[in-house]
Design an enzyme around this catalytic site. Structure first.
Site, PDB file in Angstrom:
ATOM      1  N   ARG A  49       0.833  -1.205   0.000  1.00 22.86           N
ATOM      2  CA  ARG A  49       0.000   0.000   0.000  1.00 22.86           C
ATOM      3  C   ARG A  49       0.865   1.251   0.000  1.00 22.86           C
ATOM      4  NH1 ARG A  49      -4.542  -0.469   4.126  1.00 22.86           N
ATOM      5  NH2 ARG A  49      -5.107  -2.002   2.588  1.00 22.86           N
ATOM      6  N   SER A  66      -3.179 -15.818   5.629  1.00 25.58           N
ATOM      7  CA  SER A  66      -4.210 -14.910   6.135  1.00 25.58           C
ATOM      8  C   SER A  66      -5.452 -15.609   6.683  1.00 25.58           C
ATOM      9  CB  SER A  66      -4.626 -13.961   5.005  1.00 25.58           C
ATOM     10  OG  SER A  66      -5.537 -13.011   5.453  1.00 25.58           O
ATOM     11  N   CYS A  70      -7.348 -17.776  15.632  1.00 28.03           N
ATOM     12  CA  CYS A  70      -8.073 -17.571  16.884  1.00 28.03           C
ATOM     13  C   CYS A  70      -9.495 -18.126  16.802  1.00 28.03           C
ATOM     14  CB  CYS A  70      -8.134 -16.083  17.226  1.00 28.03           C
ATOM     15  SG  CYS A  70      -6.538 -15.277  17.061  1.00 28.03           S
ATOM     16  N   ARG A  98      -4.393  -7.334  -4.736  1.00 27.49           N
ATOM     17  CA  ARG A  98      -3.422  -6.483  -4.033  1.00 27.49           C
ATOM     18  C   ARG A  98      -2.063  -6.439  -4.706  1.00 27.49           C
ATOM     19  NH1 ARG A  98      -4.725  -6.590   2.340  1.00 27.49           N
ATOM     20  NH2 ARG A  98      -6.922  -6.050   2.120  1.00 27.49           N
ATOM     21  N   ASN A 332      -0.665  -8.583  14.350  1.00 26.51           N
ATOM     22  CA  ASN A 332      -1.237  -7.706  13.318  1.00 26.51           C
ATOM     23  C   ASN A 332      -0.592  -6.331  13.347  1.00 26.51           C
ATOM     24  OD1 ASN A 332      -3.664  -8.767  11.676  1.00 26.51           O
ATOM     25  ND2 ASN A 332      -3.914  -9.679  13.679  1.00 26.51           N
ATOM     26  N   TYR A 451     -23.011   4.173  33.405  1.00 28.69           N
ATOM     27  CA  TYR A 451     -23.923   3.471  34.314  1.00 28.69           C
ATOM     28  C   TYR A 451     -25.338   3.477  33.761  1.00 28.69           C
ATOM     29  CZ  TYR A 451     -27.480   3.259  37.986  1.00 28.69           C
ATOM     30  OH  TYR A 451     -28.612   2.978  38.693  1.00 28.69           O
TER      31      TYR A 451
HETATM   32  P1  FAD Z   1       1.836 -17.565  12.773  1.00 25.74           P
HETATM   33  O1  FAD Z   1       0.357 -17.511  12.819  1.00 25.74           O
HETATM   34  O2  FAD Z   1       2.519 -18.634  13.557  1.00 25.74           O
HETATM   35  O3  FAD Z   1       2.287 -17.652  11.262  1.00 25.74           O
HETATM   36  C1  FAD Z   1       3.622 -17.838  10.896  1.00 25.74           C
HETATM   37  C2  FAD Z   1       3.672 -18.492   9.544  1.00 25.74           C
HETATM   38  O4  FAD Z   1       5.035 -18.547   9.134  1.00 25.74           O
HETATM   39  C3  FAD Z   1       3.168 -19.933   9.551  1.00 25.74           C
HETATM   40  O5  FAD Z   1       2.104 -20.077   8.649  1.00 25.74           O
HETATM   41  C4  FAD Z   1       4.371 -20.755   9.128  1.00 25.74           C
HETATM   42  O6  FAD Z   1       4.033 -21.830   8.259  1.00 25.74           O
HETATM   43  C5  FAD Z   1       5.214 -19.727   8.387  1.00 25.74           C
HETATM   44  N1  FAD Z   1       6.637 -20.076   8.381  1.00 25.74           N
HETATM   45  C6  FAD Z   1       7.427 -20.337   9.456  1.00 25.74           C
HETATM   46  N2  FAD Z   1       8.676 -20.635   9.058  1.00 25.74           N
HETATM   47  C7  FAD Z   1       8.683 -20.547   7.709  1.00 25.74           C
HETATM   48  C8  FAD Z   1       9.675 -20.748   6.699  1.00 25.74           C
HETATM   49  N3  FAD Z   1      10.937 -21.099   7.026  1.00 25.74           N
HETATM   50  N4  FAD Z   1       9.341 -20.572   5.406  1.00 25.74           N
HETATM   51  C9  FAD Z   1       8.065 -20.220   5.068  1.00 25.74           C
HETATM   52  N5  FAD Z   1       7.095 -20.041   5.959  1.00 25.74           N
HETATM   53  C10 FAD Z   1       7.391 -20.192   7.271  1.00 25.74           C
HETATM   54  N6  FAD Z   1      -4.429 -14.528  19.727  1.00 25.74           N
HETATM   55  C11 FAD Z   1      -5.220 -13.540  20.224  1.00 25.74           C
HETATM   56  O7  FAD Z   1      -4.781 -12.388  20.298  1.00 25.74           O
HETATM   57  N7  FAD Z   1      -6.513 -13.808  20.611  1.00 25.74           N
HETATM   58  C12 FAD Z   1      -7.054 -15.042  20.526  1.00 25.74           C
HETATM   59  O8  FAD Z   1      -8.223 -15.250  20.859  1.00 25.74           O
HETATM   60  C13 FAD Z   1      -6.241 -16.095  20.042  1.00 25.74           C
HETATM   61  N8  FAD Z   1      -6.738 -17.348  19.939  1.00 25.74           N
HETATM   62  C14 FAD Z   1      -5.959 -18.329  19.406  1.00 25.74           C
HETATM   63  C15 FAD Z   1      -6.503 -19.606  19.277  1.00 25.74           C
HETATM   64  C16 FAD Z   1      -5.756 -20.631  18.729  1.00 25.74           C
HETATM   65  C17 FAD Z   1      -6.347 -22.003  18.615  1.00 25.74           C
HETATM   66  C18 FAD Z   1      -4.417 -20.373  18.296  1.00 25.74           C
HETATM   67  C19 FAD Z   1      -3.591 -21.480  17.693  1.00 25.74           C
HETATM   68  C20 FAD Z   1      -3.875 -19.123  18.418  1.00 25.74           C
HETATM   69  C21 FAD Z   1      -4.635 -18.075  18.978  1.00 25.74           C
HETATM   70  N9  FAD Z   1      -4.123 -16.788  19.117  1.00 25.74           N
HETATM   71  C22 FAD Z   1      -4.908 -15.781  19.634  1.00 25.74           C
HETATM   72  C23 FAD Z   1      -2.738 -16.487  18.731  1.00 25.74           C
HETATM   73  C24 FAD Z   1      -2.649 -15.965  17.306  1.00 25.74           C
HETATM   74  O9  FAD Z   1      -3.267 -16.862  16.445  1.00 25.74           O
HETATM   75  C25 FAD Z   1      -1.187 -15.792  16.943  1.00 25.74           C
HETATM   76  O10 FAD Z   1      -0.637 -14.847  17.839  1.00 25.74           O
HETATM   77  C26 FAD Z   1      -0.997 -15.302  15.519  1.00 25.74           C
HETATM   78  O11 FAD Z   1      -1.414 -16.286  14.606  1.00 25.74           O
HETATM   79  C27 FAD Z   1       0.461 -14.989  15.253  1.00 25.74           C
HETATM   80  O12 FAD Z   1       0.622 -14.643  13.926  1.00 25.74           O
HETATM   81  P2  FAD Z   1       2.038 -14.698  13.216  1.00 25.74           P
HETATM   82  O13 FAD Z   1       1.819 -14.262  11.812  1.00 25.74           O
HETATM   83  O14 FAD Z   1       3.049 -13.983  14.022  1.00 25.74           O
HETATM   84  O15 FAD Z   1       2.491 -16.214  13.285  1.00 25.74           O
END
Ligand code: FAD
Length: 483
Positions: A49, A66, A70, A98, A332, A451
């Site tokens: 963007r 994407s 959660c 995009r 995010n 309230y």
């Molecule tokens: P991730 O979601 O872990 O994504 C990282 C990505 O990088 C993965 O897809 C992985 O395949 C990819 N990757 C890693 N290494 C490599 C590589 N060498 N080459 C290519 N790709 C790679 N958070 C909240 O705030 N509220 C909630 O209610 C909540 N509920 C949750 C419920 C569940 C069941 C789970 C599992 C998580 C929850 N979370 C919640 C946490 C939240 O989902 C994570 O904090 C968030 O997904 C983190 O995003 P991220 O992009 O940092 O990492």
């Protein structure tokens, strides 16, 4: 291939946010993101963007990008919903709408920071290739911790982290019709999944090594949650270590240090660990917590390499130190800022408070700031109080239990945890705002809150919890025991 036209800062046009010089000087810059979930796709979208001329590439080793991890427990509880509902935007849409070059099933094997290239394994075509980059954003997230328990590789044993894990659990529920489940680990994912599996009609037992559910929460909160689990037919065994698993006919037998459990499905939700091996091998510095160390611009120690999300630390505003609290909210926001900065902006991440909330059956639970495990070296009190959720005589009023952590002397608010069958998480959000503002307990007590009898009492539970805490501080409440 087009090489960026060199421009001097004087020639360059100012970017929208006033970061002079960058908008043009980054023309045709190649911004590469590793990881395509919350942090990675936020970073890629923001980079594109802000710098539409740049080539933005996302490398994700999984099938999906994407998606809302959660939402998985709520999706799993509903057999009618497809797990794919959780995908917010497909890789194809990112490409076509995009202009982001999203490559799923491409795993980054190594980062060369000096040569500014990546070595990538294309899983679909089974080939290795090299990818140059000008700016790199590491958003590799976290993985489910796998305790070293023999038998964890048996069929019917699942982690819950990626969308593919959720899909596998859903398929197992559908095809195998399991009747009994064990959940190893009583953190918030274990809680959410106990509800989901009960709603799918399974008998559920939770096995937790610590002596309470929700390690890290005050016992007053943990007890309320344990009572709610009990009321909903979830068996909880705390102080129990799982030693091994073995096949038991069509089911599984879990051997613990105090007996066995026979089940059909095992969910291992024993915490997460940051995915840092790739970064570490490239010389990216890790912090005290083991996650990637970043500054307030989400820069790592290596030039032109940023990190964001669950693989990275974040500045904790209460601790005044870097911390690791892996949450979707932070992922995010950090992703957005890392993406913007990689595209030439000069944005600062304000840090975190560790605010989180979840629901289990009828209960809402929330926390912000420091908790009982964070008080070592601080002269702090933990004050438990109970309030009514609605005004006098209003039907449906419930008990809210609050634990306020405050520093003696300064009387500064340090943290809060709340639980109740009522809006609790949004009350924790008010405390979060107070924490961010560095308020004292007396200042929290002065807040002007809404309230109306069906919504809240004239003194909201937030205000009452603050009053009780102030009085306890004045009366010399004992110092909260630090572990
Ligand atoms: P991730 O979601 O872990 O994504 C990282 C990505 O990088 C993965 O897809 C992985 O395949 C990819 N990757 C890693 N290494 C490599 C590589 N060498 N080459 C290519 N790709 C790679 N958070 C909240 O705030 N509220 C909630 O209610 C909540 N509920 C949750 C419920 C569940 C069941 C789970 C599992 C998580 C929850 N979370 C919640 C946490 C939240 O989902 C994570 O904090 C968030 O997904 C983190 O995003 P991220 O992009 O940092 O990492």
């Amino acid at each position: 291939e087009v090489t960026p036209e060199p421009v001097t800062p004087e020639e360059a046009t100012p970017a929208e946010d006033g970061s002079e010089g960058w908008a043009r000087s980054l023309q045709m810059t190649r911004i590469v993101v590793i990881g395509g979930v919350a942090a990675g796709m936020s970073a890629a979208s923001q980079a594109k963007r802000r710098s539409p001329e740049s080539e933005v590439i996302v490398l994700e080793r999984g099938e999906h990008v994407s998606y809302g991890a959660c939402g998985m427990p709520y999706n799993i509880e509903d057999p009618e919903r497809s797990i794919d509902d959780l995908v917010v935007m497909s890789a194809d849409t990112f490409r076509s709408k995009r202009g982001i070059d999203v490559r799923t099933r491409h795993e980054v094997l190594s980062i060369d920071p000096a040569g500014k290239t990546l070595t990538i394994w294309d899983l679909a075509d089974d080939r290795e290739y090299s990818q140059p980059w000008d700016r790199l954003i590491i958003a590799t997230g976290a993985r489910a911790f796998r305790p070293s328990i023999p038998g964890l590789d048996l069929a019917g044993v699942f982690p819950l982290r990626a969308l593919s894990d959720g899909a596998a659990i859903k398929e197992f529920l559908e095809l195998q019709q399991p009747r009994r489940a064990a959940i190893v680990g009583a953190g918030f994912i274990g809680m959410e999944m106990s509800e989901a599996l009960r709603l799918r009609g399974l008998d559920v037992v939770i096995l937790e090594r610590e002596d309470q559910v929700l390690p890290g929460f005050h016992p007053a909160v943990a007890e309320a949650v344990a009572a709610e689990l009990d009321e909903n037919g979830v068996r909880v065994r705390t102080g129990v270590s799982v030693r091994s698993l073995e096949r038991n006919g069509a089911g599984l037998k879990l051997h613990t240090d105090s007996g066995t459990e026979v089940v059909d499905l095992v969910l291992v939700s024993a915490g997460v660990r940051p995915n840092t091996a790739l970064a570490k091998a490239a010389g990216v510095a890790l912090g005290r917590t083991g996650a990637i160390k970043v500054d307030d611009h989400l820069r790592t120690n290596l030039a032109d390499i940023y990190a964001a999300g669950d693989c990275a630390e974040a500045w904790n505003r209460v601790r005044q130190d870097n911390d690791w609290v892996p949450l979707g909210t932070t992922a995010n926001k950090q992703g957005k800022i890392a993406g913007a900065n990689a595209a030439g902006a000069d944005l600062r991440f304000a840090g975190i408070l560790g605010t989180a909330g979840f629901k289990v059956f009828e209960l809402e639970v929330g926390r912000s700031g420091l908790g009982p495990d964070d008080l070592a070296g601080i002269d702090a009190v933990a004050v438990v109080s109970k309030q009514r959720s609605k005004g006098h005589g209003s039907p449906g009023s419930q008990t809210i239990t609050s634990v306020v952590f405050a520093e003696r002397g300064s009387e500064r608010l340090l943290g809060v945890q709340m639980v109740g069958k009522a809006p609790v998480a949004l009350r924790v959000d008010v405390f979060a705002a107070a924490l961010q503002a560095g308020m004292t307990i007396a200042e929290v007590e002065e807040l002007d809150l809404a309230y109306a009898p069906p919504i809240a009492p004239v003194y909201d539970p937030i205000l009452i919890a603050a009053t009780v805490t102030r009085k306890k501080l004045a009366a010399g409440a004992p110092t909260a025991a630090a572990p």
